[in-house]
Design a protein around this motif. Structure first.
Motif, short mmCIF file in Angstrom:
data_model
loop_
_atom_site.label_atom_id
_atom_site.label_comp_id
_atom_site.label_asym_id
_atom_site.label_seq_id
_atom_site.Cartn_x
_atom_site.Cartn_y
_atom_site.Cartn_z
N LYS A 176 2.34 10.84 9.40
CA LYS A 176 1.55 10.27 8.33
C LYS A 176 0.85 10.71 7.71
CE LYS A 176 2.65 5.70 10.70
NZ LYS A 176 1.86 4.30 11.32
N GLU B 67 2.37 3.86 -0.15
CA GLU B 67 2.13 3.80 1.27
C GLU B 67 2.87 2.48 2.01
OE1 GLU B 67 0.31 5.94 2.78
OE2 GLU B 67 0.22 7.09 0.95
N SER C 127 6.02 0.10 3.17
CA SER C 127 7.09 0.38 3.62
C SER C 127 8.31 -0.55 3.08
CB SER C 127 7.14 -0.10 5.23
OG SER C 127 6.75 -1.39 5.29
N LYS D 268 6.93 11.71 5.19
CA LYS D 268 6.12 11.24 6.25
C LYS D 268 6.91 11.21 7.64
CE LYS D 268 2.56 8.65 4.03
NZ LYS D 268 1.64 9.40 4.21
N LYS E 29 8.98 8.82 1.87
CA LYS E 29 9.23 8.53 3.30
C LYS E 29 9.80 9.53 4.08
CE LYS E 29 10.36 3.49 2.40
NZ LYS E 29 11.28 2.66 2.51
#
Length: 590
Positions: free
Chosen positions: A567, A543, A545, A562, A559
């Protein structure tokens, strides 16, 4: 919008009114209730104390009977002689001396006690003779003006020791005239030589007792009654106040000593106290309106104050609510004008309250906020695009594809034909070509599986007899689209972080199913797995970044998922040390 404004106005008005009215209602009601309870209790106590005082005074008057009876018991011989004397036709001279002594005995209380009208002592005899405090000696019943008492004596049961009754006595005066006098007569049986040998008759003046009752400290309109065993009123302090037989019967049958009922068409608060000695009932009757003047006045005062407070509070709350309503409406109007691009309405130069301050700051920051919002949206879109391209560049370097094509041609020329080296180079070239082919990055599940097989072939060349990949794919799922390179990084993760470190042969199972409006994909291995702490750390990293140094392919896949689906979608990892690891993906069906 009008409905919203009205709801705000109503709620704001109630917000001001309720905190003001609730304490007033609670305190007013509670104080009125407590005072009413206190006054009711005090009224009951005061009335009962008054009745007890009256009962004590009245019983003290009639205790004269006990005194007379005790004297008779103590002078049994004298009264035995008196009984014998009553049977003689003519008393002897010696009897007159004894008779004079006995006369003094009954004359003394008659003369000394103002409430005593007369006293009779009768011992059973055939001549019906008795002595009276109103005559000089023995008197026969037939020759005496008052004979009604004898009938009452004869008619009452023998086991009734004492009783009382109200009766008239007609006395002769000078000439042929008579006068009627009302008395309260108390009867007490006496025993001289045998049981129930005679009777003591005590006649009491009711006016004296009535005067005593009138001297009591009573409330306005309060009446005191004394009822005999037959519920007849024998004494009362107000001659004009009547109590009917039905009312007296109802009062007698009521078990409570404090109650209310209608008497003569008016609500009365009643207290009663019984006298077991004389079988009388002492009764207090007070008009309800007289008793509850103070509580009723308090209730009226509370109601008036409540109405005044409600009126003042309502006006104040209405003024404040209207002011807040106007300010809120001005704020909403400014926002609507600014949103639609129309010229903003004029505003006061100075802010007089918090709403004016909000209005000014709303104008100062509204345009800046909208501009920053647009900039943020553009930057976010650009960032997603650049990140998407960077991920593709990270996985699919174009120059490597050209170099591999050259290497494949050279290896075939030098070895004289295809071999393991050329197979590896060809598979790798297929992978790179698949990665670099244009489009949105979405392919059918069938295509994704076909393009993953060359990658597995390269891994088998290096890790021969170390692992195997099995496919369990629903035919209905093959037509749906997924991201390019979805399986490749996950299979690589299973091999390098799970099976490679495992002793023995490893198994990787790839599964695809359609469930409702979602496509469910999973890559599960039976490798070494990870600890619970490491698994929790991996889930946090998924989760995050931040760039990762391990499991690069899995994090990049997360990534991309999502960025593509939002999300709410992505991959989920589950693992148990010594058992293996599973990676699960749920994506919406296109």
């Amino acid at each position: 919008m009008t409905k919203v404004y009205f709801k705000f106005f109503a709620r704001n008005l109630l917000t001001f009114l309720i905190p003001m009215l609730v304490p007033l209602l609670v305190l007013g009601t509670l104080s009125t209730f407590l005072i009413s309870q206190y006054i009711t209790k005090e009224i009951n106590n005061n009335n009962m104390n008054l009745l007890k005082q009256t009962k004590g005074n009245i019983e003290l008057i009639f205790n004269e009977l006990d005194t007379l009876n005790l004297h008779i018991v103590a002078s049994a011989l004298q009264f035995t002689n008196l009984k014998n004397m009553m049977t003689k036709e003519f008393p002897e001279p010696v009897d007159y001396d004894q008779l004079a002594s006995l006369k003094n005995f009954i004359d003394s209380p008659s003369i000394g006690k103002p409430y005593i009208d007369s006293i009779y002592i009768y011992l059973n005899n055939d001549r019906k003779r008795f002595i009276s405090s109103t005559t000089g000696g023995l008197v026969e019943l037939n020759d005496f003006y008052d004979a009604d008492w004898y009938n009452s004596y004869q008619n009452h049961p023998l086991d009734e020791l004492m009783w009382a009754e109200s009766r008239p006595v007609i006395r002769p005066t000078t000439g042929q005239s008579t006068v009627q006098t009302n008395v309260i007569t108390m009867f007490r049986r006496i025993s001289v030589a045998a049981d129930n040998d005679g009777i003591i008759v005590l006649n009491v003046k009711p006016d004296y007792i009535t005067q005593s009752l009138n001297e009591l400290d009573t409330l306005q309109g309060q009446s005191i009654f004394i009822l005999d065993r037959d519920n007849n009123v024998i004494f009362r302090n107000h001659p004009d106040y009547k109590l009917t037989a039905d009312d007296a019967e109802t009062i007698y049958k009521t078990d409570s000593s404090f109650f209310s009922m209608k008497v003569n068409g008016e609500t009365q608060v009643l207290n009663k106290l019984a006298s077991e000695k004389y079988q009388w009932t002492f009764l207090s009757s007070v008009p309800s309106d007289s008793l509850y003047v103070i509580p009723n006045g308090l209730k009226l005062t509370t109601l008036v104050l409540l109405i005044i407070s409600f009126a003042i509070g309502t006006m104040l709350a209405y003024w404040l609510t209207r002011k807040n309503y106007s300010n809120l409406k001005a704020i909403v109007t400014i926002l609507d004008f600014a949103k639609s691009g129309r010229p903003l309405p004029p505003l006061p130069r100075y802010s007089k309250d918090v709403f004016g301050y909000i209005l000014q700051n709303t104008l100062n920051h509204f345009i800046e906020h909208n501009f920053l919002k647009v900039q943020l949206s553009e930057r976010k879109y650009l960032l997603q695009t650049l990140e998407f391209e960077a991920l593709h560049a990270q996985i699919n370097p174009h120059f490597l594809f050209n170099t591999l094509e050259t290497l494949n041609w050279k290896a075939s020329k030098l070895t004289g034909g295809p071999n393991d080296m050329t197979d590896i180079i060809e598979n790798l070239s297929d992978i790179l070509r698949y990665s670099l082919e244009g489009g949105s990055g979405m392919v059918s599940l069938q295509t994704e599986i076909n393009q993953t097989l060359p990658y597995i072939a390269i891994l088998r060349t290096r890790y021969k007899d170390k692992f195997d990949v099995s496919w369990d794919v629903d035919d209905k799922a093959l037509k749906y689209h997924v991201l390019k390179l979805t399986f490749q990084p996950l299979i690589e993760n299973s091999l390098y972080h799970g099976i490679k470190e495992k002793d023995g042969f490893g198994q990787i199972r790839v599964k695809a199913r359609v469930f409702g409006a979602r496509l469910l994909l999973s890559v599960v291995d039976n490798g070494i797995g990870v600890t619970a702490e490491r698994l929790a750390h991996l889930r946090i990293q998924l989760e995050s970044s931040l760039e990762q140094s391990q499991h690069i392919g899995m994090f990049n896949t997360q990534k991309r998922l999502k960025l593509t689906y939002g999300k709410a979608f992505g991959l989920t990892i589950r693992s148990k040390l010594g058992w293996g690891t599973g990676i699960y993906i749920a994506i919406p069906i296109d």
